[in-house]
Design a protein around this motif. Sequence first.
Motif, short mmCIF file in Angstrom:
data_model
loop_
_atom_site.label_atom_id
_atom_site.label_comp_id
_atom_site.label_asym_id
_atom_site.label_seq_id
_atom_site.Cartn_x
_atom_site.Cartn_y
_atom_site.Cartn_z
N ASP A 25 0.83 -1.22 0.00
CA ASP A 25 0.00 0.00 0.00
C ASP A 25 0.86 1.26 0.00
N LEU A 26 2.15 1.11 -0.29
CA LEU A 26 3.02 2.28 -0.43
C LEU A 26 2.56 3.13 -1.61
N PRO A 27 2.86 4.41 -1.58
CA PRO A 27 2.44 5.27 -2.70
C PRO A 27 3.12 4.89 -4.01
N ILE A 28 2.33 4.90 -5.08
CA ILE A 28 2.88 4.71 -6.42
C ILE A 28 3.33 6.08 -6.89
N ARG A 29 4.62 6.34 -6.74
CA ARG A 29 5.13 7.70 -6.92
C ARG A 29 5.56 7.98 -8.36
N ALA A 80 -1.69 10.12 -8.56
CA ALA A 80 -0.97 11.38 -8.78
C ALA A 80 0.55 11.18 -8.84
N PRO A 81 1.02 10.23 -9.66
CA PRO A 81 2.46 10.01 -9.74
C PRO A 81 3.12 11.01 -10.69
N SER A 82 4.44 11.02 -10.68
CA SER A 82 5.19 11.67 -11.74
C SER A 82 5.27 10.70 -12.91
N PHE A 83 4.88 11.15 -14.10
CA PHE A 83 5.03 10.34 -15.31
C PHE A 83 6.37 10.72 -15.93
N ILE A 84 7.22 9.72 -16.14
CA ILE A 84 8.62 9.98 -16.50
C ILE A 84 8.94 9.34 -17.85
#
Length: 307
Positions: A88-92, A114-118
Amino acid sequence: MIRLILIALLLLSQSAAHAAEVAPAEVIEVAPGAFVRQGVHALIDKSNAGGIANIGFVIGEESIAVIDSGGSFLDGARLRAAIRLRSDLPIRYVINTHVHPDHIFGNAAFLQDAPSFIGHRDLARAMQARGAHYLEANKLLLDPAAFDGTEVIPPSQVVETQSVLDLGGRRLILDAHQTAHTDADLTVLDETTGTLWTGDLLFQKHLPVVDGRLKGWLEVMDKLEALPAARAVPGHGPVSLPWPEALAPQRAYLTKLAADLRGLIAEGKTMRHASGQAGQSEKDKWLLFEEFNTRNATAGFAELEWE
């Protein structure tokens, strides 16, 4: 402004509900904390929901990174469900290794996180040039249940040459490469386990597809070979392969293709001759050979005739 915010929240809630209903993808842990969903060796169609590429995720002590999101909203949602079974850690971060739809069309399933898309420094440009066509084509190829919600999401963070992501006690090294398989190829090295996520810079079993530069791809393979990895996750093929031995079949095919093309060019043959003759000795070694070798030969001929 309030109205726009409410609409955005509604879309995100619908996205979350859609993702919550799906069965999780089957993933394999190829190294501690590194998971891969294997794609099928096929063209995108209704039977596979766009799930033809190897995609996956890495879990750190504080956050998670997705490495390629799949070929449709449904494909991405299934991957997200698999992640949530394990952490359940954030999908960053959602990392896209290149522009092809089987690797980027699951992005929207992760908007709720709300991740960063890289991506590569040229990925946004490639998405702008191709995205509308990819959406139009895949809408026809996929069932609405798989395609609905699919959208092109450009990178919010780009890799100019190299970037480092810290997942908490676990670093990912992202390298942007010269034009090879495509003009926006990115690799990801998980330092902790020595796992190299190659995207489509590495194919095995599935015939490599030249959508960039044949010579550039051969040059990039020489650079990749020197990376300190123990295993590789190819864009298409088994979920994990020993490194750098995994490069050998692809190198043999691309080298043979280039040699055949140079020979035909020297003989004064045309692109039509090349499309039917170059690389044919490799035919029995690869799946989807008929679907892609002609394209590879045509692209390679156009490049090499001007050497």
